[in-house]
Write an enzyme that holds these catalytic residues in place. Structure first.
Site, PDB file in Angstrom:
ATOM      1  N   GLU A 141      14.340 -51.499 -19.529  1.00  0.00           N
ATOM      2  CA  GLU A 141      14.049 -51.421 -20.956  1.00  0.00           C
ATOM      3  C   GLU A 141      12.874 -50.490 -21.236  1.00  0.00           C
ATOM      4  OE1 GLU A 141      13.714 -52.305 -25.144  1.00  0.00           O
ATOM      5  OE2 GLU A 141      15.286 -52.038 -23.648  1.00  0.00           O
ATOM      6  N   HIS A 169      13.662 -46.795 -20.769  1.00  0.00           N
ATOM      7  CA  HIS A 169      14.388 -46.327 -21.959  1.00  0.00           C
ATOM      8  C   HIS A 169      13.417 -45.994 -23.078  1.00  0.00           C
ATOM      9  CE1 HIS A 169      16.873 -47.205 -25.703  1.00  0.00           C
ATOM     10  NE2 HIS A 169      17.431 -46.152 -25.168  1.00  0.00           N
ATOM     11  N   HIS A 219      21.911 -48.686 -34.222  1.00  0.00           N
ATOM     12  CA  HIS A 219      21.047 -47.956 -33.290  1.00  0.00           C
ATOM     13  C   HIS A 219      21.881 -46.995 -32.441  1.00  0.00           C
ATOM     14  CE1 HIS A 219      17.412 -47.159 -31.143  1.00  0.00           C
ATOM     15  NE2 HIS A 219      17.821 -47.685 -30.016  1.00  0.00           N
ATOM     16  N   HIS A 237      39.806 -51.637 -32.322  1.00  0.00           N
ATOM     17  CA  HIS A 237      39.284 -50.440 -31.651  1.00  0.00           C
ATOM     18  C   HIS A 237      40.390 -49.756 -30.850  1.00  0.00           C
ATOM     19  CE1 HIS A 237      36.538 -47.762 -29.618  1.00  0.00           C
ATOM     20  NE2 HIS A 237      36.852 -48.250 -28.434  1.00  0.00           N
ATOM     21  N   HIS A 292      32.301 -43.918 -20.762  1.00  0.00           N
ATOM     22  CA  HIS A 292      32.983 -43.945 -22.052  1.00  0.00           C
ATOM     23  C   HIS A 292      32.020 -43.551 -23.175  1.00  0.00           C
ATOM     24  CE1 HIS A 292      36.636 -44.874 -24.141  1.00  0.00           C
ATOM     25  NE2 HIS A 292      36.059 -45.748 -24.937  1.00  0.00           N
TER      26      HIS A 292
END
Length: 387
Positions: A114, A117, A180, A289, A346
């Site tokens: 985290e 990032h 986000h 989706h 992806h």
């Protein structure tokens, strides 16, 4: 302060985090300065934007890795980690939280993921700030530099940072996490538009027709809708609601609860009324989706064919390759039980499609203006001149 439940916002490590972000940005800045020292200021600015674009792709991929490894709450406060600039300073608090819940959201490994990032995000923000400052300085000197795109990008990256904070403090609220993700893609598109806006030198195909420009915009809109749906699948952990293809739960139309699945403002795993979400809701999220993917695949394949016929074969090839990439990585997520590599890949494919279509749209818009001469076709990925 409770060691396992810190206050949501603790700004005490902010100065240290800003310094770390500046250090992250220093390497790319020096690289551009050394590699482009003989070039003019507009060319150096474009090189800096291109490097920032590359790091933004890395940031999006690492953000996906953070989400997919359940590390989004590895440090449950913002902007630091238990009020520290790194997990090293929060060793006791993280150990206490990990001891209480060994498989919970807070562990030493997740805390580092985290915070790395956040460091990378700070570095990207610092690069955009420097680019904006240089653009306005160059404008005052009379250089042929447009400062408004970097300024809009700077404002957007600040908003993206605010959503990053809300992602943590609102405990992975699906709507916030999805926004986000979309914000990161918008940042990518803003940088890609700036890289693509500089004319190249080689002759291009004839200017695009009005029909082709309309097709580009329609495909672009469908792509963004599909990215939003994909983010909703990921942030609701609905990938494994269907583990077979092409059917779902041995049915072409499985039991689905659309009202719960697409209730946007609710906590993770809960309904707006505070009840646990039904499995049929996760199925609805996944299957919508998947159905949308068929439409987007057909639309982008048709667009690639039309671009190839119009002479934009570089764009067409990239779209075709990325569609194949998305199909393989998406199918792998379903039938291989959501492997981490396929899931990150992806997201990378979606980012690639945003890059290619943004570049194509910038080119189409530039060449739809009367009096603009045809110029060289640029690579949809790097912005360089295509052979």
């Amino acid at each position: 302060m409770n060691m396992s439940s810190p206050v949501a916002y603790d700004l005490s490590p902010l100065a240290s985090l800003l310094l770390i972000g500046a250090l992250v940005a220093l390497g790319p800045l020096l690289w551009v300065l050394l590699r482009q020292r003989q070039a003019g200021l507009p060319h150096r600015m474009r090189a800096l934007t291109l490097v920032t674009l590359f790091l933004t792709v890395d940031l999006i991929l690492f953000g996906a890795f953070t989400r997919l490894t359940d590390s989004g709450l590895g440090c449950p406060d913002w902007p630091g980690c238990y009020g520290n600039a790194s997990p090293a300073g929060a060793h006791a608090e993280i150990t206490a939280a990990q001891t209480a819940m060994p498989t919970g959201p807070v562990t030493h490994g997740k805390a580092w993921i985290e915070m790395i990032h956040r460091y990378l995000a700070s570095g990207v923000g610092a690069l955009i700030l420097v680019t904006t400052a240089i653009a306005w300085w160059a404008r005052r000197r009379g250089e042929p530099v447009q400062p408004w795109w970097p300024t809009v990008t700077l404002v957007w990256v600040c908003l993206q940072g605010a959503f990053g904070a809300l992602t943590v403090t609102m405990k992975l609220f699906p709507a916030i996490v999805t926004l986000h993700l979309l914000g990161g893609m918008v940042l990518l598109a803003l940088l890609a538009a700036q890289v693509a806006s500089r004319p190249a030198r080689q002759p291009l195909a004839p200017p695009p027709t009005a029909g082709l420009r309309t097709g580009l915009w329609l495909a672009y809109g469908l792509l963004w809708l599909q990215i939003a749906l994909g983010g909703w699948v990921s942030t609701n952990y609905a990938v494994l609601a269907c583990t077979e293809f092409p059917t779902c739960q041995a049915s072409w139309w499985p039991a689905m609860n659309f009202s719960q699945g697409f209730e946007l403002w609710r906590a993770l795993g809960m309904t707006g009324a505070g009840e646990h979400i039904h499995f049929e809701a996760l199925t609805a999220i996944h299957y919508v989706h998947r159905l949308m993917a068929y439409l987007v695949l057909a639309a982008l394949a048709l667009l690639a064919w039309r671009l190839a016929r119009a002479g934009m074969r570089t764009h067409a090839r990239w779209i075709g390759l990325l569609l194949l990439w998305q199909f393989v990585s998406g199918l792998s997520n379903v039938v291989l039980d959501w492997p981490l590599v396929a899931a990150v890949a992806h997201t990378g494919g979606a980012a690639g499609l945003v890059l290619v279509l943004t570049q194509a749209l910038v080119w189409a818009r530039r060449h739809s203006v009367p009096g603009v001469a045809a110029v060289g076709q640029r690579s949809p990925v790097t912005g360089g001149v295509a052979a």
